[in-house]
Design a protein around this motif. Structure first.
Motif, PDB file in Angstrom:
ATOM      1  N   PHE A 132      55.644  79.593  35.393  1.00 18.01           N
ATOM      2  CA  PHE A 132      54.370  79.262  36.034  1.00 18.01           C
ATOM      3  C   PHE A 132      53.225  79.747  35.132  1.00 18.01           C
ATOM      4  CE2 PHE A 132      51.098  78.929  39.135  1.00 18.01           C
ATOM      5  CZ  PHE A 132      51.565  78.081  40.128  1.00 18.01           C
ATOM      6  N   CYS A 135      52.497  83.530  33.885  1.00 14.86           N
ATOM      7  CA  CYS A 135      53.692  84.382  33.902  1.00 14.86           C
ATOM      8  C   CYS A 135      54.371  84.441  32.536  1.00 14.86           C
ATOM      9  CB  CYS A 135      54.689  83.870  34.953  1.00 14.86           C
ATOM     10  SG  CYS A 135      54.081  83.901  36.648  1.00 14.86           S
ATOM     11  N   PHE A 145      57.181  83.741  39.224  1.00 19.46           N
ATOM     12  CA  PHE A 145      57.074  82.355  39.681  1.00 19.46           C
ATOM     13  C   PHE A 145      56.922  82.304  41.202  1.00 19.46           C
ATOM     14  CE2 PHE A 145      58.445  78.216  40.992  1.00 19.46           C
ATOM     15  CZ  PHE A 145      58.067  77.356  39.974  1.00 19.46           C
ATOM     16  N   MET A 148      53.399  83.525  42.258  1.00 22.84           N
ATOM     17  CA  MET A 148      52.352  82.554  41.952  1.00 22.84           C
ATOM     18  C   MET A 148      52.427  81.351  42.892  1.00 22.84           C
ATOM     19  SD  MET A 148      50.588  83.954  39.584  1.00 22.84           S
ATOM     20  CE  MET A 148      49.596  82.632  38.892  1.00 22.84           C
ATOM     21  N   MET A 149      53.646  80.979  43.308  1.00 23.52           N
ATOM     22  CA  MET A 149      53.791  79.883  44.270  1.00 23.52           C
ATOM     23  C   MET A 149      53.162  80.253  45.606  1.00 23.52           C
ATOM     24  SD  MET A 149      55.148  77.018  43.308  1.00 23.52           S
ATOM     25  CE  MET A 149      55.492  76.438  44.959  1.00 23.52           C
ATOM     26  N   HIS A 152      49.439  80.075  45.302  1.00 21.00           N
ATOM     27  CA  HIS A 152      48.987  78.683  45.266  1.00 21.00           C
ATOM     28  C   HIS A 152      48.974  78.070  46.665  1.00 21.00           C
ATOM     29  CE1 HIS A 152      48.575  74.520  43.805  1.00 21.00           C
ATOM     30  NE2 HIS A 152      49.519  74.225  44.701  1.00 21.00           N
ATOM     31  N   LEU A 207      50.108  71.522  42.234  1.00 20.11           N
ATOM     32  CA  LEU A 207      50.677  72.530  41.337  1.00 20.11           C
ATOM     33  C   LEU A 207      50.314  72.211  39.886  1.00 20.11           C
ATOM     34  CD1 LEU A 207      54.212  73.026  42.919  1.00 20.11           C
ATOM     35  CD2 LEU A 207      52.422  74.767  42.703  1.00 20.11           C
ATOM     36  N   MET A 210      53.746  73.228  34.190  1.00 16.39           N
ATOM     37  CA  MET A 210      54.438  74.469  33.851  1.00 16.39           C
ATOM     38  C   MET A 210      55.211  74.321  32.544  1.00 16.39           C
ATOM     39  SD  MET A 210      55.964  75.255  37.654  1.00 16.39           S
ATOM     40  CE  MET A 210      54.945  74.978  39.110  1.00 16.39           C
TER      41      MET A 210
END
Length: 233
Positions: A132, A135, A145, A148-149, A152, A207, A210
């Motif tokens: 991500f 990261c 990851f 960060m998800m 988001h 998103l 990545m």
């Protein structure tokens, strides 16, 4: 002391009888008024019956006189026959059946092209997970990851107004593909209502791109699953 009025001449005794009699009289008058019938004069009927039949027939004949349509004679078009000396090319049909003179190719003469299959590696078993943005320098990229998800989702979360009015809530199970170029691919969702499913898909569609996952040094597709919970306060 003696009463001044004579009880035998008291008119209030028969007031109820007089009331009933008057009521019957009024009802009889109303009934006669409702049942009263009047008839129109038959003078116009007599006048119509005295009309001369010959005059009626003449008027009808004049009004409904049928005009015969004029028939125009249509002559057939003149047909001209012209001579055509152009040659006709015949199509030659070639048989596809093999004969003794047909050349047969051997397997060594054929060129085989290998088409690489689309490889999809599970998130748990992949060697290098997708990264991500932000990261890249973290040691535990899987944990980064996931964090960060969650950030988001919280940042882009919007509870649909119509879903709030309808009292819809629950968990939407989602899964999306991180393509070999790091973009977000197919998004699958399943939840209690379409409004919540569409909102979950909208969040995932935002998103960022990545770093793709790697398996044996090659970029591969990686599926990732995450639930999104909608809960009314």
């Amino acid at each position: 002391m003696e009463p001044k009025k004579n009880p035998q001449q008291d008119l209030n005794k028969k007031s109820s009888m007089y009331f009933v009699f008057g009521l019957l009289l009024v009802l009889a008058m109303v009934y006669v008024a409702l049942e009263w019938k009047s008839f129109e004069s038959d003078r116009h009927i007599d006048e119509a019956m005295n009309t001369n039949e010959s005059e009626i027939e003449e008027d009808l004949v004049e009004k409904f006189k049928i005009e015969e349509p004029e028939v125009k004679q249509v002559l057939p078009q003149e047909i001209k026959i012209e001579e055509n000396d152009a040659e006709i090319e015949e199509t030659e049909v070639i048989s596809s059946e093999a004969d003794p003179e047909t050349e047969v190719l051997e397997a060594t003469d054929l060129e085989v092209i290998d088409v690489p299959d689309e490889v999809e590696v599970n998130w748990v078993t992949i060697e290098e997970v997708p990264v991500f943005p932000g990261c890249e320098d973290e040691k535990d990229k899987r944990a980064c990851f996931n964090d960060m998800m969650q950030k988001h989702i919280r940042k882009n979360f919007r509870y649909p107004e119509l879903a709030q009015e309808m009292g819809l809530q629950g968990r939407v199970s989602t899964q999306f593909i991180i393509n070999k170029d790091g973009s977000i691919g197919t998004i699958q969702k399943r939840g209690p209502h379409e409004l919540l499913e569409n909102e979950a898909a909208r969040i995932l569609s935002k998103l960022p791109k990545m770093t793709p996952g790697m398996q044996r040094g090659t970029a591969v597709k990686v599926p990732f699953s995450i639930p999104i919970t909608f809960k009314l306060q």
